[in-house]
Design a protein around this motif. Sequence first.
Motif, PDB file in Angstrom:
ATOM      1  N   PRO A 416       0.807  -1.228   0.000  1.00  0.00           N
ATOM      2  CA  PRO A 416       0.000   0.000   0.000  1.00  0.00           C
ATOM      3  C   PRO A 416       0.839   1.276   0.000  1.00  0.00           C
ATOM      4  O   PRO A 416       0.557   2.213  -0.757  1.00  0.00           O
ATOM      5  CB  PRO A 416      -0.821  -0.129   1.292  1.00  0.00           C
ATOM      6  N   LEU A 417       1.879   1.320   0.840  1.00  0.00           N
ATOM      7  CA  LEU A 417       2.681   2.535   0.903  1.00  0.00           C
ATOM      8  C   LEU A 417       3.489   2.750  -0.370  1.00  0.00           C
ATOM      9  O   LEU A 417       3.694   3.890  -0.792  1.00  0.00           O
ATOM     10  CB  LEU A 417       3.600   2.479   2.120  1.00  0.00           C
ATOM     11  N   SER A 418       3.939   1.665  -1.002  1.00  0.00           N
ATOM     12  CA  SER A 418       4.655   1.811  -2.269  1.00  0.00           C
ATOM     13  C   SER A 418       3.743   2.366  -3.354  1.00  0.00           C
ATOM     14  O   SER A 418       4.116   3.281  -4.104  1.00  0.00           O
ATOM     15  CB  SER A 418       5.226   0.458  -2.717  1.00  0.00           C
ATOM     16  N   LEU A 419       2.526   1.840  -3.429  1.00  0.00           N
ATOM     17  CA  LEU A 419       1.584   2.293  -4.456  1.00  0.00           C
ATOM     18  C   LEU A 419       1.123   3.720  -4.213  1.00  0.00           C
ATOM     19  O   LEU A 419       0.849   4.463  -5.155  1.00  0.00           O
ATOM     20  CB  LEU A 419       0.392   1.342  -4.506  1.00  0.00           C
ATOM     21  N   LEU A 420       1.015   4.117  -2.954  1.00  0.00           N
ATOM     22  CA  LEU A 420       0.573   5.470  -2.633  1.00  0.00           C
ATOM     23  C   LEU A 420       1.693   6.498  -2.738  1.00  0.00           C
ATOM     24  O   LEU A 420       1.424   7.704  -2.765  1.00  0.00           O
ATOM     25  CB  LEU A 420      -0.019   5.511  -1.222  1.00  0.00           C
ATOM     26  N   ALA A 421       2.942   6.020  -2.783  1.00  0.00           N
ATOM     27  CA  ALA A 421       4.074   6.951  -2.810  1.00  0.00           C
ATOM     28  C   ALA A 421       4.037   7.857  -4.030  1.00  0.00           C
ATOM     29  O   ALA A 421       4.375   9.048  -3.940  1.00  0.00           O
ATOM     30  CB  ALA A 421       5.390   6.170  -2.779  1.00  0.00           C
ATOM     31  N   GLY A 422       3.591   7.315  -5.170  1.00  0.00           N
ATOM     32  CA  GLY A 422       3.500   8.127  -6.382  1.00  0.00           C
ATOM     33  C   GLY A 422       2.407   9.176  -6.312  1.00  0.00           C
ATOM     34  O   GLY A 422       2.687  10.379  -6.404  1.00  0.00           O
ATOM     35  N   PRO A 423       1.145   8.757  -6.159  1.00  0.00           N
ATOM     36  CA  PRO A 423       0.048   9.740  -6.115  1.00  0.00           C
ATOM     37  C   PRO A 423       0.195  10.783  -5.010  1.00  0.00           C
ATOM     38  O   PRO A 423      -0.197  11.935  -5.188  1.00  0.00           O
ATOM     39  CB  PRO A 423      -1.189   8.871  -5.886  1.00  0.00           C
ATOM     40  N   LEU A 424       0.746  10.390  -3.862  1.00  0.00           N
ATOM     41  CA  LEU A 424       0.879  11.327  -2.744  1.00  0.00           C
ATOM     42  C   LEU A 424       2.170  12.138  -2.789  1.00  0.00           C
ATOM     43  O   LEU A 424       2.401  12.978  -1.921  1.00  0.00           O
ATOM     44  CB  LEU A 424       0.804  10.565  -1.416  1.00  0.00           C
ATOM     45  N   GLY A 425       3.006  11.862  -3.784  1.00  0.00           N
ATOM     46  CA  GLY A 425       4.256  12.596  -3.904  1.00  0.00           C
ATOM     47  C   GLY A 425       5.276  12.280  -2.823  1.00  0.00           C
ATOM     48  O   GLY A 425       6.133  13.104  -2.514  1.00  0.00           O
ATOM     49  N   LEU A 426       5.202  11.056  -2.259  1.00  0.00           N
ATOM     50  CA  LEU A 426       6.119  10.684  -1.183  1.00  0.00           C
ATOM     51  C   LEU A 426       7.469  10.209  -1.700  1.00  0.00           C
ATOM     52  O   LEU A 426       8.452  10.182  -0.956  1.00  0.00           O
ATOM     53  CB  LEU A 426       5.487   9.589  -0.313  1.00  0.00           C
ATOM     54  N   GLY A 427       7.523   9.797  -2.956  1.00  0.00           N
ATOM     55  CA  GLY A 427       8.774   9.367  -3.561  1.00  0.00           C
ATOM     56  C   GLY A 427       9.410   8.183  -2.840  1.00  0.00           C
ATOM     57  O   GLY A 427       8.715   7.297  -2.315  1.00  0.00           O
ATOM     58  N   LEU A 428      10.734   8.179  -2.793  1.00  0.00           N
ATOM     59  CA  LEU A 428      11.455   7.069  -2.178  1.00  0.00           C
ATOM     60  C   LEU A 428      11.177   6.962  -0.681  1.00  0.00           C
ATOM     61  O   LEU A 428      11.212   5.857  -0.123  1.00  0.00           O
ATOM     62  CB  LEU A 428      12.960   7.234  -2.407  1.00  0.00           C
ATOM     63  N   ALA A 429      10.882   8.070  -0.022  1.00  0.00           N
ATOM     64  CA  ALA A 429      10.577   8.015   1.410  1.00  0.00           C
ATOM     65  C   ALA A 429       9.332   7.168   1.666  1.00  0.00           C
ATOM     66  O   ALA A 429       9.283   6.395   2.629  1.00  0.00           O
ATOM     67  CB  ALA A 429      10.378   9.424   1.962  1.00  0.00           C
TER      68      ALA A 429
END
Length: 464
Positions: A416-429
């Motif tokens: 879930p966090l990997s997939l949300l990293a893009g849309p939420l702009g979280l990137g590698l973090a």
Amino acid sequence: MPSQTGAEPDPGTAPGGLRPPRPGARGPAGLASRPASVLSLALPALVVLAAEPLYLLVDTAVVGNLGTVALGGLAVGGGLLAWAAALLNFLAYGTTARAARRAGAGDRAGAVEEGVQATWLALGLGVLVLALFQLLAGPLTRALAGGAGPVATAGEEWLRVAALGAPLLLVSLAGNGWLRGVQELRRPVRYVVAGSLLSLVLCPLLVHPAGLGLVGSAVANVAGQALTAALFVRRLLREGATWTARPRAIVRQLVIGRDLLLRAAVLQLSFLVAAGVAARAGTAALGAHQIALQLFFFLALVLDAYAIAAQTLVGHALGGGRPEEARATARRVVLWGLGTGCLVAVVLLALRDVVPPLFTDDPAVLAQAAVVWWFLACFQPLAGVVFALDGVLMGAGDVGYLRTVTIAAALVGFLPLSLLAGPLGLGLAGIWTGLTLFIALRLLAVLVRVAGDRWLGAPETVRR
């Protein structure tokens, strides 16, 4: 409670239907039944486990000097090949558990037979992997790279050549498995180091002076795998094993490896998704993710040396009817895993400004690597305990529980966090926060399991 065969356990058996040892019982070699030390098994296992990722780290450094496109291509192609190898890693871990049970019961010939059947299975699966990669190299690399382009093209070129070594790599996994089971961990060291040294010598020569570029990296990889596989096969020949393929035994190995396969599939799917998200964040993010991920895999296998020792010792203990020895092994490897993980974390933090520049001089890649470095360092103590207890449960044959725990932790944390990293702009973090949560959830689950008795009652059934 009825045993796995449906019969009532003997009243003189220990938990899990294991017969306690007779006073003064002696092992298969006529020696008093006394467990080997964790370090005596973990140190040679460490060399074997570290050899391949160490080569990949050097490979990454050599290829990184070709530019970010080549580095991204290696990340894409190497990620796919590593995914296949990790998915089929049950050839090592499943074979170790089965061979250790037979060896612990004094049946070395049976342990070697497990190695023969695992080798046949490895060859069959390796040819299948090779065929799939030759057919699908283009679509797979484009999908992982986020579309057609120079990175996808470079990844496809590397993968088509490197895939030729897939059957050889799987044969080596099977060879490692049965030799670990009979507690011969020094011999695989020589075999794996020989192959890795050949690759290390060839890689820079083929990439730069020979002018093969990224393809030279793949050729060096295959050459080293060929040498290692040949040495493992020679060892089986010298054991005088019968090379008859036994379909029923192979099927049983597949059935026993089912849970490990499902576990590995979900785990590797999570890493592929993470790599895909990183690729879509840009070439710099993908390059930094490749560097950090290779370091993570390298350090994971270093810590996994304790898991190999635990698996071998627990399998021997339960095969010989000594459950308390298995529990004592669990306590010892937890302490070793925790201490080593803490030490690794301190070293990583001390070298955070030194190590990344060894792989690239691109300022954008270095800036992205700085983002993930704290994650990489801080979860090492947790990982040390998790990997050690994974080995304990594998040695006990409690792979069904490990399967469920890994899948649940991936579905709740990592994916879930990997997939949300893009849309939420979280990137590698965002990606690496998911990986940290994944490890923490697994840690909680395996600690609860080993604190109880059920894992002692779930021994792997080994039949001819």
